[in-house]
Design a protein around this motif. Structure first.
Motif, mmCIF file in Angstrom:
data_model
loop_
_atom_site.group_PDB
_atom_site.id
_atom_site.type_symbol
_atom_site.label_atom_id
_atom_site.label_comp_id
_atom_site.label_asym_id
_atom_site.label_seq_id
_atom_site.Cartn_x
_atom_site.Cartn_y
_atom_site.Cartn_z
ATOM 1 N N ALA A 77 0.818 -1.215 0.000
ATOM 2 C CA ALA A 77 0.000 0.000 0.000
ATOM 3 C C ALA A 77 0.849 1.262 0.000
ATOM 4 C CB ALA A 77 -0.933 -0.004 1.213
ATOM 5 N N LEU A 78 2.051 1.184 0.589
ATOM 6 C CA LEU A 78 2.962 2.325 0.596
ATOM 7 C C LEU A 78 3.658 2.508 -0.746
ATOM 8 C CD1 LEU A 78 4.558 1.775 4.117
ATOM 9 C CD2 LEU A 78 3.178 3.764 3.452
ATOM 10 N N GLY A 79 3.565 1.498 -1.614
ATOM 11 C CA GLY A 79 4.183 1.584 -2.923
ATOM 12 C C GLY A 79 5.648 1.219 -2.945
ATOM 13 N N ASP A 80 6.114 0.433 -1.967
ATOM 14 C CA ASP A 80 7.531 0.067 -1.871
ATOM 15 C C ASP A 80 7.752 -1.359 -2.359
ATOM 16 O OD1 ASP A 80 8.203 2.525 -0.777
ATOM 17 O OD2 ASP A 80 7.902 1.851 1.279
ATOM 18 N N ASP A 81 8.781 -1.552 -3.175
ATOM 19 C CA ASP A 81 9.134 -2.893 -3.636
ATOM 20 C C ASP A 81 9.690 -3.739 -2.493
ATOM 21 O OD1 ASP A 81 8.382 -2.312 -6.237
ATOM 22 O OD2 ASP A 81 10.383 -1.628 -6.798
ATOM 23 N N LYS A 82 10.432 -3.098 -1.590
ATOM 24 C CA LYS A 82 11.006 -3.769 -0.429
ATOM 25 C C LYS A 82 10.552 -3.040 0.830
ATOM 26 C CE LYS A 82 13.859 -6.467 -2.903
ATOM 27 N NZ LYS A 82 13.835 -7.941 -2.872
ATOM 28 N N LEU A 83 10.492 -3.760 1.942
ATOM 29 C CA LEU A 83 10.161 -3.148 3.228
ATOM 30 C C LEU A 83 11.445 -2.716 3.923
ATOM 31 C CD1 LEU A 83 7.967 -2.520 5.404
ATOM 32 C CD2 LEU A 83 8.534 -4.745 6.406
ATOM 33 N N ASN A 84 11.580 -1.430 4.170
ATOM 34 C CA ASN A 84 12.672 -0.907 4.990
ATOM 35 C C ASN A 84 12.134 -0.723 6.394
ATOM 36 O OD1 ASN A 84 14.398 -0.562 2.622
ATOM 37 N ND2 ASN A 84 12.993 1.101 2.101
ATOM 38 N N TYR A 85 12.894 -1.148 7.406
ATOM 39 C CA TYR A 85 12.278 -1.356 8.724
ATOM 40 C C TYR A 85 13.291 -1.106 9.832
ATOM 41 C CZ TYR A 85 9.865 -4.036 12.451
ATOM 42 O OH TYR A 85 9.267 -4.440 13.605
ATOM 43 N N LEU A 86 12.827 -0.436 10.885
ATOM 44 C CA LEU A 86 13.617 -0.241 12.103
ATOM 45 C C LEU A 86 12.759 -0.657 13.291
ATOM 46 C CD1 LEU A 86 16.028 0.733 13.728
ATOM 47 C CD2 LEU A 86 15.282 3.095 13.362
ATOM 48 N N GLY A 87 13.141 -1.758 13.941
ATOM 49 C CA GLY A 87 12.355 -2.299 15.047
ATOM 50 C C GLY A 87 13.143 -2.290 16.339
ATOM 51 N N PHE A 88 12.466 -1.940 17.419
ATOM 52 C CA PHE A 88 13.066 -1.917 18.748
ATOM 53 C C PHE A 88 12.372 -2.944 19.647
ATOM 54 C CE2 PHE A 88 13.493 2.363 17.028
ATOM 55 C CZ PHE A 88 14.824 2.672 17.284
ATOM 56 N N SER A 89 13.148 -3.657 20.470
ATOM 57 C CA SER A 89 12.598 -4.563 21.481
ATOM 58 C C SER A 89 11.672 -5.590 20.818
ATOM 59 C CB SER A 89 11.888 -3.735 22.554
ATOM 60 O OG SER A 89 11.652 -4.487 23.712
ATOM 61 N N TYR A 90 10.389 -5.652 21.203
ATOM 62 C CA TYR A 90 9.474 -6.576 20.526
ATOM 63 C C TYR A 90 9.471 -6.335 19.015
ATOM 64 C CZ TYR A 90 5.129 -8.227 18.475
ATOM 65 O OH TYR A 90 4.208 -8.800 17.625
ATOM 66 N N GLY A 91 9.727 -5.097 18.603
ATOM 67 C CA GLY A 91 9.785 -4.810 17.175
ATOM 68 C C GLY A 91 10.834 -5.622 16.447
ATOM 69 N N THR A 92 11.872 -6.081 17.167
ATOM 70 C CA THR A 92 12.860 -6.968 16.534
ATOM 71 C C THR A 92 12.247 -8.330 16.242
ATOM 72 O OG1 THR A 92 13.793 -7.878 18.606
ATOM 73 C CG2 THR A 92 14.707 -5.794 17.811
ATOM 74 N N HIS A 93 11.359 -8.768 17.110
ATOM 75 C CA HIS A 93 10.690 -10.048 16.886
ATOM 76 C C HIS A 93 9.755 -9.957 15.685
ATOM 77 C CE1 HIS A 93 9.032 -13.933 17.521
ATOM 78 N NE2 HIS A 93 7.895 -13.523 18.054
#
Length: 492
Positions: free
Chosen positions: A199-215
């Motif tokens: 929906a964001l129009g991105d071919d790849k997901l760029n991601y920064l996760g912290f704590s549970y976000g790493t899981h």
């Protein structure tokens, strides 16, 4: 910003030299496209933001909100939908794409967090639209609500019938949120992330996760390895450990953090003790007193359980240690205002006395992600181990988490293997109390594509610790696709 994987209230553990190397294929860098080229999401002004103080907040410049419908049940993709609440801070320069954040929990509102913390990521915001969301089961995204039972659980003093309260809590969750409870697990949240990417129009997901976000990021990379763009997982969580193992490991982490706090406090003329051992004794004595004599704070009470939350909260960041000293000092003199405010911030109590869904969402997601259902005997055994390590975290008298939960859990989210993905940077802190360093090494191995960055300092969340080394390594990867070198280490 982040919560631990341990749930103190619920009595069982859950769940958070610099160099560069080679580069993966970067996402396409293009001139800022028109809004129609940036995906299919209808962005508009944010209307219901809540600030860190629990009061309504006004969005800053460039901040927009939206809703994205996703399947309630991915086994029936054309069936009933729920809306995910999204937030975006538009890129200020030449746009690389979107960078999606998850700030932890599970159960934290990414919408409110990004709205209040976006300035901390200003450099990343020069090239990316900064995007976050309330994951399914959280707050605006079909948030798990359980009547007024969370407030009752938190307010209950030591010796209350925890099992009775737990039964009422679980029944209220089923009554108010029964439709969503079977579908709030991390695997489904990872599938939501891929819906967001499209929906964001991105071919790849760029991601920064912290704590549970790493899981969540690791589960996404396991299920969608070919869609992984530039990924950074800070304060890593190892999903393979049992509830009891997590509790014991985290007790050790918080014990080390408290010892570091106490030593630092004494070195600066500590108001709550003349020696590190004396500091710990005075805090334990305060908690023990609160079991039988809560401190009145206006129309409320600072109870033992609330004080536990309050004492743990400042241990997440060295910058907060002076707040812990001041709060405990005031409580020892009979003023529990500061400790109660810390507990409210941790548990999501709003200024009007209601609670956001952070604690109930945490319970729901953790119970969905585990088939374990600890018994009272399990909790008693676990508590005996915790008491020997860090008695401030004692769960004596609490009920077994998930024991009364109305839906079963499964272990699908424990399987991590991102073989075939782009490199994933994993950051682990040696002094992290909530997600100990060993979890970062374990997650790096599990991913198969992980690259470990070690931070030698204190605190939960190395990127925001103040370390220019960590920030430099992470920014170099996210902005320029420069990977950290093997064995990259940043000093405290």
């Amino acid at each position: 910003m982040k919560k631990p994987i341990v749930t103190l209230l619920l009595g069982a553990a859950f769940l958070t030299a610099c160099g560069s190397g080679g580069s993966p294929a970067p996402p396409s860098a293009t001139p800022a496209p028109s809004s129609s080229d940036q995906g299919s999401i209808a962005w508009a002004a944010c209307t219901d933001l809540v600030g860190a103080d629990g009061r309504p907040a006004t969005p800053g410049p460039g901040i927009e909100c939206a809703k994205l419908p996703v399947p309630l049940d991915y086994a029936e993709p054309d069936g009933e939908k729920i809306d995910l609440a999204l937030i975006r801070v538009k890129a200020t320069g030449e746009r690389l794409g979107s960078l999606v954040f998850n700030f932890g929990g599970p159960g934290a509102s990414g919408v409110d967090t990004l709205a209040t913390a976006s300035a901390a990521f200003a450099k990343l915001g020069t090239r990316y639209d900064l995007v976050s969301f309330d994951p399914r089961g959280v707050d605006r995204s079909a948030g798990v609500r359980c009547g007024d039972t969370m407030g009752k659980l938190l307010a209950a003093g030591h010796g209350a019938d925890q099992d009775k309260l737990a039964t009422e809590f679980a029944a209220a969750c089923e009554k108010d949120s029964g439709k969503v409870l079977p579908h709030v697990g991390t695997v489904n949240a990872a599938k939501d992330l891929d819906q967001m990417r499209v929906a964001l129009g991105d071919d790849k997901l760029n991601y920064l996760g912290f704590s549970y976000g790493t899981h969540l990021g690791a589960v996404y990379a396991t299920h969608f390895p070919k869609n992984v763009g530039r990924f950074v997982l800070d304060s890593a969580f190892d999903p393979t450990v049992t509830f009891e193992e997590r509790a014991v490991i985290q007790a050790g982490g918080f014990d080390a953090a408290f010892e570091a706090f106490a030593a630092d406090c004494v070195a600066q003329s500590c108001e709550i003790g003349a020696s590190p051992a004396n500091v710990e004794k005075n805090v334990l004595d305060l908690l023990e007193q609160l079991k039988t004599k809560p401190i009145k704070v206006s129309e409320r009470e600072l109870t033992y359980g609330l004080a536990q939350h309050a004492v743990i909260t400042p241990l997440y960041a060295k910058q907060s240690w002076p707040v812990l000293e001041q709060s405990v000092a005031a409580a020892r003199k009979g003023d529990g205002t500061m400790l109660l405010a810390l507990a409210d911030a941790y548990t999501g109590r709003r200024a009007d006395g209601t609670y956001n869904t952070s604690m109930s969402s945490l319970m729901a997601i953790n119970c969905a992600d585990n088939s374990e259902r600890p018994t009272a005997a399990d909790v008693e055994r676990m508590d005996a181990k915790i008491r020997k390590i860090f008695p401030i975290l004692s769960v004596d008298g609490s009920f077994p988490a998930c024991a009364h939960w109305p839906v079963p859990g499964d272990d699908e989210a424990k399987r991590i293997d991102a073989t075939g993905s782009a490199p994933i940077v994993v950051v682990g802190g040696k002094g992290d109390p909530a997600t100990p360093y060993e979890w970062a090494t374990e997650l790096t191995d599990q991913l198969k594509t992980g690259i470990l960055v070690t931070y030698e300092g204190e605190g939960h969340g190395a990127y925001l610790s103040g370390s220019q080394c960590v920030m430099g390594l992470v920014d170099a990867y996210l902005l320029d696709a420069e990977l950290p070198g093997t064995g990259a280490t940043c000093p405290a």
